[in-house]
Design an enzyme around this catalytic site. Structure first.
Site, mmCIF file in Angstrom:
data_model
loop_
_atom_site.group_PDB
_atom_site.id
_atom_site.type_symbol
_atom_site.label_atom_id
_atom_site.label_comp_id
_atom_site.label_asym_id
_atom_site.label_seq_id
_atom_site.Cartn_x
_atom_site.Cartn_y
_atom_site.Cartn_z
ATOM 1 N N ASP A 161 3.192 -12.410 1.297
ATOM 2 C CA ASP A 161 3.360 -13.086 0.346
ATOM 3 C C ASP A 161 3.532 -14.597 0.729
ATOM 4 O OD1 ASP A 161 3.590 -10.385 -1.275
ATOM 5 O OD2 ASP A 161 5.356 -10.055 0.245
ATOM 6 N N HIS A 189 8.958 -6.525 -1.986
ATOM 7 C CA HIS A 189 7.498 -6.849 -1.673
ATOM 8 C C HIS A 189 6.782 -6.219 -2.807
ATOM 9 C CE1 HIS A 189 3.598 -7.253 -0.149
ATOM 10 N NE2 HIS A 189 3.330 -5.750 0.117
HETATM 11 N N1 LIG Z 1 3.967 -5.148 3.562
HETATM 12 C C1 LIG Z 1 2.677 -5.424 3.329
HETATM 13 O O1 LIG Z 1 2.479 -6.834 3.023
HETATM 14 C C2 LIG Z 1 1.531 -4.884 3.303
HETATM 15 C C3 LIG Z 1 1.576 -3.667 3.233
HETATM 16 N N2 LIG Z 1 0.354 -2.634 3.331
HETATM 17 C C4 LIG Z 1 0.766 -1.423 3.699
HETATM 18 O O2 LIG Z 1 0.323 -0.777 5.021
HETATM 19 C C5 LIG Z 1 -0.111 0.460 4.922
HETATM 20 C C6 LIG Z 1 -1.432 0.826 5.531
HETATM 21 O O3 LIG Z 1 -2.386 0.307 5.164
HETATM 22 P P1 LIG Z 1 -3.727 0.262 5.716
HETATM 23 O O4 LIG Z 1 -3.663 -0.044 7.221
HETATM 24 O O5 LIG Z 1 -4.733 -0.507 4.643
HETATM 25 O O6 LIG Z 1 -4.146 1.777 5.314
HETATM 26 P P2 LIG Z 1 -5.298 2.794 6.099
HETATM 27 O O7 LIG Z 1 -5.101 3.885 5.522
HETATM 28 O O8 LIG Z 1 -6.216 2.033 6.213
HETATM 29 O O9 LIG Z 1 -4.435 3.127 7.389
HETATM 30 C C7 LIG Z 1 -3.170 3.818 7.600
HETATM 31 C C8 LIG Z 1 -3.119 4.773 8.800
HETATM 32 O O10 LIG Z 1 -1.913 5.159 8.836
HETATM 33 C C9 LIG Z 1 -2.314 6.773 9.268
HETATM 34 N N3 LIG Z 1 -0.839 7.356 8.820
HETATM 35 C C10 LIG Z 1 -0.924 8.152 7.801
HETATM 36 N N4 LIG Z 1 0.398 8.784 7.743
HETATM 37 C C11 LIG Z 1 0.802 8.597 8.854
HETATM 38 C C12 LIG Z 1 2.067 8.805 9.808
HETATM 39 N N5 LIG Z 1 2.806 9.824 9.021
HETATM 40 N N6 LIG Z 1 2.259 8.614 11.163
HETATM 41 C C13 LIG Z 1 1.370 7.854 11.552
HETATM 42 N N7 LIG Z 1 0.125 7.298 11.018
HETATM 43 C C14 LIG Z 1 -0.010 7.655 9.475
HETATM 44 C C15 LIG Z 1 -3.491 6.972 8.722
HETATM 45 O O11 LIG Z 1 -4.086 8.079 9.603
HETATM 46 C C16 LIG Z 1 -4.370 5.776 9.012
HETATM 47 O O12 LIG Z 1 -4.767 5.710 10.076
HETATM 48 C C17 LIG Z 1 -0.318 0.779 3.281
HETATM 49 O O13 LIG Z 1 1.087 1.729 2.761
HETATM 50 C C18 LIG Z 1 -0.374 -0.577 2.735
HETATM 51 O O14 LIG Z 1 0.092 -0.303 1.372
HETATM 52 C C19 LIG Z 1 -0.719 -3.320 3.206
HETATM 53 C C20 LIG Z 1 -0.804 -4.443 3.243
HETATM 54 C C21 LIG Z 1 0.200 -5.513 3.282
HETATM 55 O O1 LIG Z 2 -1.019 -4.643 -2.574
HETATM 56 C C1 LIG Z 2 -1.117 -3.606 -1.651
HETATM 57 O O2 LIG Z 2 -1.009 -2.657 -2.079
HETATM 58 C C2 LIG Z 2 -1.144 -3.840 -0.247
HETATM 59 C C3 LIG Z 2 -0.207 -5.013 -0.136
HETATM 60 O O3 LIG Z 2 1.150 -4.612 0.078
HETATM 61 C C4 LIG Z 2 -0.558 -6.476 -0.188
HETATM 62 O O4 LIG Z 2 -1.678 -6.735 -0.136
HETATM 63 O O5 LIG Z 2 0.321 -7.100 -0.302
#
Ligand SMILES: NC(=O)C1=CN([C@@H]2O[C@H](COP(=O)(O)OP(=O)(O)OC[C@H]3O[C@@H](n4cnc5c(N)ncnc54)[C@H](O)[C@@H]3O)[C@@H](O)[C@H]2O)C=CC1
Ligand SMILES: O=C([O-])CC(=O)C(=O)O
Length: 329
Positions: A161, A189
């Site tokens: 952000d 967030h």
């Molecule tokens: N804080 C932030 O600024 C941001 C947060 N996110 C969040 O990050 C998370 C991951 O996003 P992506 O990598 O795009 O998702 P993704 O679905 O591509 O990858 C998530 C991975 O986590 C694994 N997974 C699911 N449950 C699990 C568990 N209990 N233990 C270990 N691994 C597990 C899945 O198998 C998958 O490979 C989401 O919750 C998303 O919303 C995404 C972007 C920014």
């Molecule tokens: O928006 C979402 O769900 C993933 C995330 O947290 C971001 O891009 O900031």
């Protein structure tokens, strides 16, 4: 060579993980003279994908990569054993039309076992960065389930952000991103976060004066930053991944490096009560650090508009905390 640092990444085979683990292994966070051992953690059906990632890590021949440990989420203690850093990415991302808070009852339970295993197995100096959404409240759940890990070791990611806000101000003012200083995210967030443009400078001058358009700052700017994650999901069909991994790298670097004078960085930390925000709530603040111990930047002024925004985002965090009461130890 220095003793290797051990870093666990959960969800290592996901979108963010696939960008993050290579950049950490390359020495980008801890420097070219600091070996790292990567602990890659996934759910059982994704363990095969981790084998592929390990092969690719080998094939990068990074001089800084001193080893790879793979573990399934069924054995988190093996995954977190002796880790100095744990980056919690593993969780379900939202889809178009959802708010991040809608994931709370889906992803929240992951963080009870995560907290317990960190306490049981990680190194005594462990620092934890939660990325998986809703990241503030997931961090609260993990922290609450690891009462022996000091509360100043827990971070939830609002750096993406902050980076989004800096980029918007740089583009609007026609100045380079490096000219934008002091931008910090307050609160959650989520779509209630407050990017504090009042205390931001562009080229050393007040951002409000440089931009010269209060209506844009109060409306378009804030809304763009708050809704940027949703806009990327709409455009890409999947949530931000490379920029999220980049922000995680930036957070890790910021928490281990003394903050350069005149700058701040954003992360959600366990509130120490600063600015009247409930102690113990995982809330984003402007921070500085000596590389070891962070402090909330004190003495910032908030006018009525800013205070109302901060109150709204804190109220949302309080309500998320109530929603997961049964998951808090
Ligand atoms: N804080 C932030 O600024 C941001 C947060 N996110 C969040 O990050 C998370 C991951 O996003 P992506 O990598 O795009 O998702 P993704 O679905 O591509 O990858 C998530 C991975 O986590 C694994 N997974 C699911 N449950 C699990 C568990 N209990 N233990 C270990 N691994 C597990 C899945 O198998 C998958 O490979 C989401 O919750 C998303 O919303 C995404 C972007 C920014
Ligand atoms: O928006 C979402 O769900 C993933 C995330 O947290 C971001 O891009 O900031």
């Amino acid at each position: 060579m220095a003793t290797p640092i051990r870093i666990a990444v959960t969800g290592a085979a996901g979108q963010i993980g696939y960008s993050l683990v290579f950049r950490i292994a390359s020495g980008e966070v801890f420097g070219p003279d600091q070996p790292v051992i990567m602990h890659l953690i996934e759910i059982p059906p994704a363990m095969g994908a981790l084998d592929g990632i390990e092969m690719e890590l080998d094939d990068c021949a990074y001089p800084t990569l001193a080893g790879v440990v793979k573990a399934s989420s069924d054995d988190l203690e093996a995954g977190f054993a002796d880790c100095n850093f744990v980056v919690c990415v593993g969780s379900i991302p939202r889809k178009a039309g959802m708010e991040r808070g809608d994931l709370i009852r889906i992803n929240g339970p992951i963080f009870t076992s995560t907290g317990k295993a960190i306490q049981a197995a990680a190194a005594k100096d462990v620092r934890v960065l939660v990325v998986g959404n809703p990241c503030n409240t997931n961090c609260l759940i993990a922290m609450s389930n690891a009462p022996d890990v000091p509360s100043d070791r827990w971070f939830a990611m609002t750096r993406l952000d902050e980076n989004r806000a800096v980029a918007q101000l740089a583009q609007k003012s026609g100045q380079p991103v490096a000219a934008v200083t002091g931008m910090a995210i307050w609160g959650n967030h989520s779509a209630t976060q407050f990017p504090d443009f009042f205390n931001t400078k562009i080229g050393g001058k007040s951002a409000v004066e440089v931009i010269g358009d209060d209506e844009w700052l109060k409306n378009d700017f804030i809304a763009t930053v708050q809704q940027r994650g949703a806009a990327v999901i709409k455009a890409r069909g999947a949530s931000s991944a490379a920029s999220a991994a980049n922000a995680a790298l930036g957070t890790l670097k910021s928490i281990v490096t003394p903050t350069p004078a005149g700058t701040v960085f954003s992360a959600a930390i366990c509130s120490d009560g600063s600015y009247g925000i409930d102690e113990g709530l995982i809330t984003s603040f402007p921070l500085t650090t000596d590389g070891n111990k962070w402090s909330v930047v004190q003495g910032l002024e908030h006018n009525e508009f800013a205070q109302a925004k901060i109150d709204a985002t804190v109220a949302e965090l309080q309500s998320e905390r109530d929603t997961v009461k049964d998951l808090l130890a």
